[in-house]
Enzyme design. Structure first.
Site, mmCIF file in Angstrom:
data_model
loop_
_atom_site.group_PDB
_atom_site.id
_atom_site.type_symbol
_atom_site.label_atom_id
_atom_site.label_comp_id
_atom_site.label_asym_id
_atom_site.label_seq_id
_atom_site.Cartn_x
_atom_site.Cartn_y
_atom_site.Cartn_z
ATOM 1 N N HIS A 1 1.938 4.203 6.356
ATOM 2 C CA HIS A 1 1.717 4.828 5.052
ATOM 3 C C HIS A 1 0.469 5.712 4.990
ATOM 4 O O HIS A 1 0.160 6.262 3.929
ATOM 5 C CB HIS A 1 1.671 3.759 3.947
ATOM 6 C CG HIS A 1 0.632 2.709 4.182
ATOM 7 N ND1 HIS A 1 0.899 1.560 4.896
ATOM 8 C CD2 HIS A 1 -0.670 2.627 3.805
ATOM 9 C CE1 HIS A 1 -0.202 0.821 4.932
ATOM 10 N NE2 HIS A 1 -1.164 1.449 4.290
ATOM 11 N N ASP B 1 0.770 -1.246 0.000
ATOM 12 C CA ASP B 1 0.000 0.000 0.000
ATOM 13 C C ASP B 1 0.803 1.300 0.000
ATOM 14 O O ASP B 1 0.245 2.338 -0.289
ATOM 15 C CB ASP B 1 -0.998 -0.011 1.165
ATOM 16 C CG ASP B 1 -2.243 0.821 0.863
ATOM 17 O OD1 ASP B 1 -2.503 1.087 -0.327
ATOM 18 O OD2 ASP B 1 -2.948 1.216 1.804
#
Length: 954
Positions: free
Chosen positions: A379, A99
């Protein structure tokens, strides 16, 4: 969410030993683990042992790869791996990063050093995926661009399609793959956007459905070089309901059984974990290797900047929420200093049996700080892509840990600097060493505290967290204009006294800034005394104020100048700076050869496009080139000239811009400090940038760092949209021609570009009023007053070979490395809150025999946990990094106080106040011991190498 997933996992995997499941982030796993009973824990361990459950990567989080510094990437990896070792006894061996918005080779290097052999990535520019699929290079050995051999190679699998969800993992046609996501069965909460829903598998449709799915698998396998295919089955927020486990596992098992029972399909299919896939692949690679040559290509470089479709480049997040990107680095420098001082103090506390230190909860607070910093590398955290209320939660955690680390630094420093160690037990800590920067809340800038002086002297302790000897200017606020500073032995120290400004043009009547030079031992402490005295004789700073008026001048010599034709200049022994009437830098003049260099600082605005898709937290979609920052009247400019530093501050509506020159012989005098306080809270759909323009003929080449670890050459391409030419900068960016290199060093991660020859442009903040449709469901308008800190370094290049310039690798100079280190690890000052007459401190604490070699950085000295919760062992992880540097830059007369030794350090020549009981090489995150692990007496590092050692001091 996590608890439902895990509780169901334990039940559902036990029902059928053919079922498999994998998990990545330890932060969530550890939360659940703390709430469950022993039988459930044992069940998890047995699922790990029989290979049904696998932990992949096993870091504290799945980190972003653009904004984090390698210190934090390593730290969150260690935190996860140490947790696993203690609680589950497993060692992850495959990396899983699906991701993060683009991928960095730094992560590949760290995984390799941690003992991983394989990794997987997903978010790569769609055009790159297409190119790799065409050439069947989606699986490759990823090699560092500076590696002349193959020692850094790690096998990497790049997922071929748009997303990691089920519609995009079985093959090229999402309309078909979606029909095999059995959470989307009719009657569920969501279906397939392509219009055809899944069907429950039964005898009547199994053949048709199996052949349909197999066709997709075959098409996918055509993009790879082996006969092994990976098809991940998962997505965000999946596997929380028991019914979903049944739907997925039972329907797939029926399809598998059918395919496997028909030899004419030529297929063997089963559930597996990531390592099951890599094991099968290795087996095939070994079988068909021609003359020991692997069938996979070798690749070097990075995967920024990411675009998932059209011109949607994800370069906005390189800057989004810059307030927290700066706070992240401040927490990092505090954590590193706290770790090092704590381990030293722990050794002394053990030696002198200081019960008050040994029984304290410092180690628990340290662990919590590691975890809060680790969590922020996620993230969706450091990237600035979380919802407002989540951002506040991250900020609160960072702020809480910053407060705790300041205490640990204060307590540890006190113990190390006390004359009589045993007296530590008798002091109450509320009035002892106190850090001089105070932050009131998670969203506000730190402020200096004012030290209330009296005739009774109080201690001021300065800490140098760098592994280098260091000459720096220390500034503190005091309550009296008759302040005096003396060394521990009582010798008066020269001080510069400046005004403390309440607003741009009014000075404080109750506070004064004093600055003085300190020369400090590496990783050491130095003690001064400060008091009020009639005989004090400070050098008063002088002020010239342009385009404004200061009425009350206090004790200072201040000149109000209406408007001048003359330019403003500042100078030290290395460089002279010339500014225009607006107080913006125009030119740098090198004192050595009197050459004039255009180095212009300007500000500019980006808007967002008028098209439907606009900029948001992730995407940068500008409305064309930046427009200059305009003002109708000349801004108020304040010039300060002093004994140890001089500066020019220019007050624009959205930026308070200060350029400072240190008048010292050390490294800090070589470069120009730039500080911007940015406030765009009233703007709509605008981004503010600082542009540095120079006469350097850099054409379309520039260089940015990756994670503060390595340099990646860049090329600005006019055929691409502007936003595609923006790259992440963690600690530095530079441009160069045959004669000079101009470097912008940064104390926070931001987006950077070089859109025209001779320019470096950095985007400092962005305020965007709409969502950019990548899952956040809001704009970015929680802007704060944000401090950005930089240094500008102009260096002469010697002997440039044009062939060298074409290489895919470049290195900073030694001066640049050390400047960056000093910028990111400033000295800390602590003062005695209330004078305690009985307190007796040593003159200094100097733990090393000498500076480390110039090119060796002590990344961390991190006390290792014990088997018991919240407790520490006697060992620490000593992490060292030998920096690669460009030796064609002269370091003569630059104030460097160190030498290089070809990467050798004699262990017994390292510490002065401690003996090394043992020092044993380890893998990066302490998971593995090398086969020949033994106590060593000499450390040998290759350029760019990061290595961890288990160290025990006495």
């Amino acid at each position: 969410m996590t608890q439902y997933i895990f509780n169901n996992m334990v039940i559902k995997l036990k029902e059928d030993s053919r079922r498999k499941f994998m998990w990545s982030e330890i932060s969530y796993l550890s939360k659940w683990w703390d709430t469950i009973d022993k039988p459930k824990k044992d069940a998890v361990k047995s699922l790990l042992q029989n290979g049904q459950f696998e932990i992949v990567t096993g870091g504290w989080v799945m980190p972003d790869e653009a904004a984090p510094h390698y210190f934090a990437l390593i730290d969150q990896l260690i935190e996860g791996h140490q947790w696993l070792e203690k609680n589950l006894g497993v060692k992850p061996r495959s990396g899983w990063s699906i991701d993060p918005f683009g991928h960095s080779p730094t992560m590949a290097y760290l995984l390799k050093r941690a003992g991983f052999s394989h990794m997987l990535i997903q978010r790569v520019h769609y055009a790159v995926k297409k190119h790799f699929a065409l050439h069947k290079t989606l699986e490759f050995f990823w090699r560092q661009n500076w590696d002349l051999g193959s020692g850094t190679d790690i096998f990497c699998h790049m997922m071929p399609f748009y997303s990691y969800d089920i519609p995009h993992t079985c093959g090229p046609d999402p309309k078909i793959c979606c029909q095999f996501d059995f959470k989307r069965l009719p009657g569920g909460r969501f279906g397939c956007p392509w219009g055809v829903p899944p069907e429950t598998i039964h005898l009547g449709n199994v053949q048709k459905r199996a052949e349909m799915l197999l066709d997709q698998y075959r098409k996918k396998s055509k993009l790879f070089r082996t006969t092994v295919v990976l098809a991940p089955l998962g997505d965000d927020f999946r596997y929380c309901e028991r019914i979903e486990w049944d739907h997925q596992y039972k329907n797939y098992q029926l399809l598998f059984d059918y395919m496997n029972s028909h030899p004419e399909y030529n297929v063997k299919i089963q559930f597996g974990t990531l390592s099951d896939y890599f094991d099968a692949l290795d087996k095939e690679d070994v079988t068909i290797r021609k003359n020991s040559q692997s069938m996979f290509p070798v690749l070097s470089g990075d995967f920024f900047t990411y675009a998932d479709r059209d011109d949607h480049y994800w370069s906005g997040y390189f800057t989004s929420r810059p307030f927290y990107k700066r706070m992240d680095r401040i927490l990092e420098s505090h954590l590193r200093a706290a770790e090092i001082l704590y381990y030293f103090a722990l050794k002394q506390a053990q030696k002198y049996k200081i019960s008050k230190f040994l029984s304290s909860s410092h180690y628990m607070a340290l662990t919590e700080a590691r975890r809060n910093l680790g969590l922020f590398q996620h993230h969706d955290a450091i990237t600035g892509t979380a919802k407002d209320w989540v951002v506040v939660d991250y900020g609160t955690r960072l702020f809480h840990s910053l407060t705790n680390l300041k205490k640990i630094i204060g307590y540890s420093a006190l113990l190390l600097i006390l004359k009589d160690k045993n007296s530590y037990n008798s002091y109450s800590f509320d009035n002892l060493l106190d850090m001089d920067l105070k932050q009131n809340s998670q969203g506000s800038l730190p402020q200096k505290t004012v030290i209330m002086l009296s005739a009774e002297p109080r201690y001021l302790v300065v800490c140098n967290p760098s592994e280098q000897d260091r000459i720096s200017v220390v500034s503190v606020y005091v309550s009296s204009p008759t302040a005096q500073v003396s060394s521990a032995s009582g010798k008066p120290v020269e001080i510069q006294m400046g005004a403390v400004w309440n607003t741009a043009s009014t000075i404080s009547q109750t506070a004064y800034e004093i600055s003085f030079l300190v020369q400090m031992p590496p990783l050491g402490l130095k003690v001064y005394r400060i008091l009020e005295s009639a005989s004090s004789d400070p050098h008063l700073a002088e002020y010239v104020l342009h385009n404004g008026n200061v009425k009350d001048k206090g004790i200072f010599n201040m000149k109000n100048v209406k408007s001048t034709e003359e330019d403003i200049t500042l100078e030290n022994s290395f460089v002279k700076l010339r500014f225009d009437q607006s107080g913006l830098l125009e030119e740098m003049i090198n004192k050595e050869d009197s050459k004039h260099h255009e180095v212009k600082v300007q500000f500019s605005w980006y808007g967002t496009t008028s098209k439907k898709d606009k900029s948001g937290a992730y995407l940068f979609l500008p409305d064309g080139e930046a427009k200059p920052y305009v003002y109708t009247t000349l801004p108020f400019v304040r010039v300060q000239r002093g004994r140890f530093y001089s500066d020019v501050t220019c007050f624009l509506e959205h930026v308070t811009h200060r350029v400072r020159l240190y008048n010292i012989q050390g490294i800090d005098g070589q470069s120009v400090e730039v500080s911007n306080i940015v406030d765009i809270r009233k703007e709509h759909n605008r981004e503010i940038a600082m542009r540095i323009s120079s006469s350097i003929n850099s054409q379309n080449k520039f260089y940015t760092d990756l994670n503060g670890y390595q340099i990646q050459p860049r090329m600005t391409m006019s055929k691409l949209p502007l936003q595609a030419n923006v790259y992440p900068m963690t600690t530095m960016a530079y441009i160069q021609d045959t004669k000079h290199r101009l470097t912008l060093l940064s104390a926070q991660s931001l987006g950077v570009s070089s859109l025209k020859s001779g320019q470096i442009e950095v985007i400092m903040d962005r305020r965007l009023m709409q969502d950019d449709n990548r899952g956040l469901e809001q704009g970015v308008h929680d802007n704060k007053v944000t401090a950005n800190l930089f240094r500008i370094l102009l260096e002469k290049r010697s002997v440039v070979n044009m062939e060298e310039e074409k290489k895919s690798v470049s290195y900073p100079s030694l001066v640049s490395h050390i400047t960056s280190s000093f910028l990111n690890h400033p000295v800390f000052t602590m003062t005695e809150k209330i004078p305690v007459p009985t307190l007796q401190l040593l003159g200094e604490f100097s733990p090393l025999l000498s500076s480390l070699p110039c090119d060796i950085h002590l990344v961390n000295l991190r006390t290792i946990q014990s088997k018991v919760d919240g407790k520490h062992s006697d060992e620490a992880a000593l992490i060292l990094h030998r920096k690669g540097f460009d030796c064609r830059f002269s370091s003569r007369d630059t104030g460097l106080l160190c030498s290089t030794t070809q990467g050798k350090i004699l262990v017994q020549k390292l510490f002065s106040m401690f003996t090394v009981a043992n020092l044993i090489p380890s893998s990066l995150s302490l998971m593995h011991s090398p086969p020949d692990a033994r106590n060593i007496s000499e450390i040998n590092l290759s350029p760019m190498e990061i290595s961890t050692f288990r160290i025990q001091l006495r």
